[in-house]
Structures are given as structure tokens and as C-alpha cells.
Design a protein around this motif. Sequence first.
Motif, PDB file in Angstrom:
ATOM      1  N   ARG A  85      -6.104  -6.811   5.398  1.00  0.00           N
ATOM      2  CA  ARG A  85      -5.454  -5.857   4.502  1.00  0.00           C
ATOM      3  C   ARG A  85      -4.567  -6.590   3.483  1.00  0.00           C
ATOM      4  N   ALA A  86      -3.846  -7.632   3.933  1.00  0.00           N
ATOM      5  CA  ALA A  86      -2.971  -8.405   3.040  1.00  0.00           C
ATOM      6  C   ALA A  86      -3.782  -9.065   1.929  1.00  0.00           C
ATOM      7  N   MET A  87      -4.950  -9.591   2.272  1.00  0.00           N
ATOM      8  CA  MET A  87      -5.795 -10.225   1.253  1.00  0.00           C
ATOM      9  C   MET A  87      -6.303  -9.187   0.253  1.00  0.00           C
ATOM     10  N   GLU A  88      -6.615  -7.990   0.737  1.00  0.00           N
ATOM     11  CA  GLU A  88      -7.033  -6.908  -0.174  1.00  0.00           C
ATOM     12  C   GLU A  88      -5.905  -6.574  -1.148  1.00  0.00           C
ATOM     13  N   LEU A  89      -4.674  -6.525  -0.622  1.00  0.00           N
ATOM     14  CA  LEU A  89      -3.518  -6.193  -1.456  1.00  0.00           C
ATOM     15  C   LEU A  89      -3.202  -7.317  -2.437  1.00  0.00           C
ATOM     16  N   LEU A  90      -3.338  -8.569  -1.998  1.00  0.00           N
ATOM     17  CA  LEU A  90      -3.125  -9.697  -2.910  1.00  0.00           C
ATOM     18  C   LEU A  90      -4.141  -9.658  -4.045  1.00  0.00           C
ATOM     19  N   ASP A  91      -5.366  -9.285  -3.721  1.00  0.00           N
ATOM     20  CA  ASP A  91      -6.388  -9.148  -4.749  1.00  0.00           C
ATOM     21  C   ASP A  91      -6.018  -8.017  -5.716  1.00  0.00           C
ATOM     22  N   ARG A  92      -5.481  -6.952  -5.148  1.00  0.00           N
ATOM     23  CA  ARG A  92      -5.095  -5.786  -5.952  1.00  0.00           C
ATOM     24  C   ARG A  92      -3.995  -6.129  -6.957  1.00  0.00           C
ATOM     25  N   VAL A  93      -3.095  -7.046  -6.588  1.00  0.00           N
ATOM     26  CA  VAL A  93      -2.010  -7.435  -7.500  1.00  0.00           C
ATOM     27  C   VAL A  93      -2.342  -8.736  -8.240  1.00  0.00           C
ATOM     28  N   GLY A  94      -3.597  -9.167  -8.141  1.00  0.00           N
ATOM     29  CA  GLY A  94      -4.058 -10.322  -8.911  1.00  0.00           C
ATOM     30  C   GLY A  94      -3.628 -11.671  -8.387  1.00  0.00           C
ATOM     31  N   LEU A  95      -3.414 -11.780  -7.075  1.00  0.00           N
ATOM     32  CA  LEU A  95      -2.890 -13.030  -6.511  1.00  0.00           C
ATOM     33  C   LEU A  95      -3.688 -13.541  -5.308  1.00  0.00           C
ATOM     34  N   SER A  96      -4.963 -13.183  -5.227  1.00  0.00           N
ATOM     35  CA  SER A  96      -5.734 -13.571  -4.040  1.00  0.00           C
ATOM     36  C   SER A  96      -5.811 -15.086  -3.869  1.00  0.00           C
ATOM     37  N   GLU A  97      -5.748 -15.830  -4.974  1.00  0.00           N
ATOM     38  CA  GLU A  97      -5.842 -17.293  -4.889  1.00  0.00           C
ATOM     39  C   GLU A  97      -4.522 -17.944  -4.477  1.00  0.00           C
ATOM     40  N   TRP A  98      -3.478 -17.148  -4.383  1.00  0.00           N
ATOM     41  CA  TRP A  98      -2.139 -17.690  -4.095  1.00  0.00           C
ATOM     42  C   TRP A  98      -1.670 -17.351  -2.683  1.00  0.00           C
TER      43      TRP A  98
END
Length: 264
Positions: A139-152
Motif C-alpha cells: 500500500r505504501a508503494m502505491e501511495l508513493l507512486d500516487r504522490v510521484g515518489l515511487s523511486e524514492w
Amino acid sequence: MSDKSHPTTGIKPLVRIENVRKSFGKHEVLKDISLNVKAGEVTCLLGPSGSGKSTLLRCINHLESIDGGRIYVDDDLIGYRQQGDKTYEMHPKDIAKQRRNIGMVFQKFNLFPHKTALENITEAPTGVKGQSKTVASKRAMELLDRVGLSEWSGHYPAQLSGGQQQRVAIARALAMDPKLMLFDEPTSALDPELVGDVLDVMRALATQGMTMIVVTHEIGFARGAGDQVVFMDGGVVVEQGDPTQVIGAPQHHRTKAFIESVLK
């Protein structure tokens, strides 16, 4: 008009603020505030420093107690239980349970410096909700992707810009699946060039139907994403209504003077 597509007319209030008063010592910060926020609605609180906006926000999730009135979120009386004609402050554990449904994003990002972006987001779902690390991490990775930060995801706060940290903080609040999101001047601590990315995330949340109360000086955001704008000054609601009305054609001289000073 708001740039949101979903309707809010006819929907019952998710947040009801009734005759709320709050003082710090002899200084009355909130003077009989009443306000409704419908489910799926974005309400922007505008006003000069010291007008009571941030205090009102902190009262909604009982980070500050109130001296009078009532605050309800989804028909749940916040911070107090009623017995007969009297109210009693709830046990901190019960208040903490209520806060699970209310996400809050502060001026300062308040991330754990010793945890990565991913770990900051999974902390509450695993520790408070008892989610498994696998479920919380997905879920955290989905949310990071949602805020444009999946690579971070593996970066620590010190390795992120202020705007990136604030987007992680938004993702962290969303990880608890709140009914309501509170934003306390979320862009005020950011360099001007970083503000846009955070506002873009907030606009996306608005279009997706998240109920939001936002304390902000970003007039463009209030005009474009807000369903309701509330201008506060001196602990009272001076004017409230549709953004085109309050920002575009304010009726009260205090509102007009504030809008003009911010748009200079």
C-alpha cells in the motif's frame, strides 16, 4: 468555480463544527465558530496570522481541547463523551482511535529522520492498525507512486527536498485511509519552486473525492480546488461561500483587504 467533477450538493456534512470556543489563558482564539463540511468537499480556510485557522484545525482532531461547543466527524463527537447534559473529555486511547480516521499534514513534515520514506508510511498501519508488513509496504508503494515518489522509497528524509518530504507526509496520512484530511499550511515551509508539486497532489486528492480542510495562503489553490472558502479574522468567521464569491467578489471589507494584500 471548482475544477472538481464530483457533486457535493445534497450530501450531509461529514464535519459539523457547532459554536466552538477556545481560549489560551485570557486570549480568546476561537469565538463561537460554526461550520459544516460536506463529504467529498474541499474547504479552504483563509485569513491573517493569528486569526484562529490553525487552532480550529487542531481542535478538529483534538490536538487542542475546546472550551465550548461541539465538533462531530461522521456523527462522532470528537474528544468528548456526553453524559446527560454534561460532556467529559475522553481517555487518550479513545481519542487516538478517533484520530485514525483523520489524517493531518503539518507545516513541518514531522517525518521520522531515522526511517526511510517507505518506513515512515508503513509505521502507523503496522503499529496502530496491525497490518502485516507485506500489506502495509504494498500500500505504501502505491501511495508513493500516487504522490510521484515511487523511486524514492528507500531514501531518508534528509535525502529528500522539502517538497518531497511533504509529499511523503501526505502519503503517510493517506496510509490510514482517513475519512478526512486536514492540511495546516502545507506549503508554507517550502521554497517557492517546490510548492507546485505538493499542490498538484492535493488537487488530485480533491478530484478523487477526499474530504479536505485546508489552511492556506495559496489563493489559486483555494479558487481552483475549493468548494467552500472560509475567511477568518480575530477568531470569527467573517465570510464564507463559493470561491468565486469570497475570492472574486468579497462582501466584507476585511475579506477584501486580505485578498488584495495576498494577491499583490
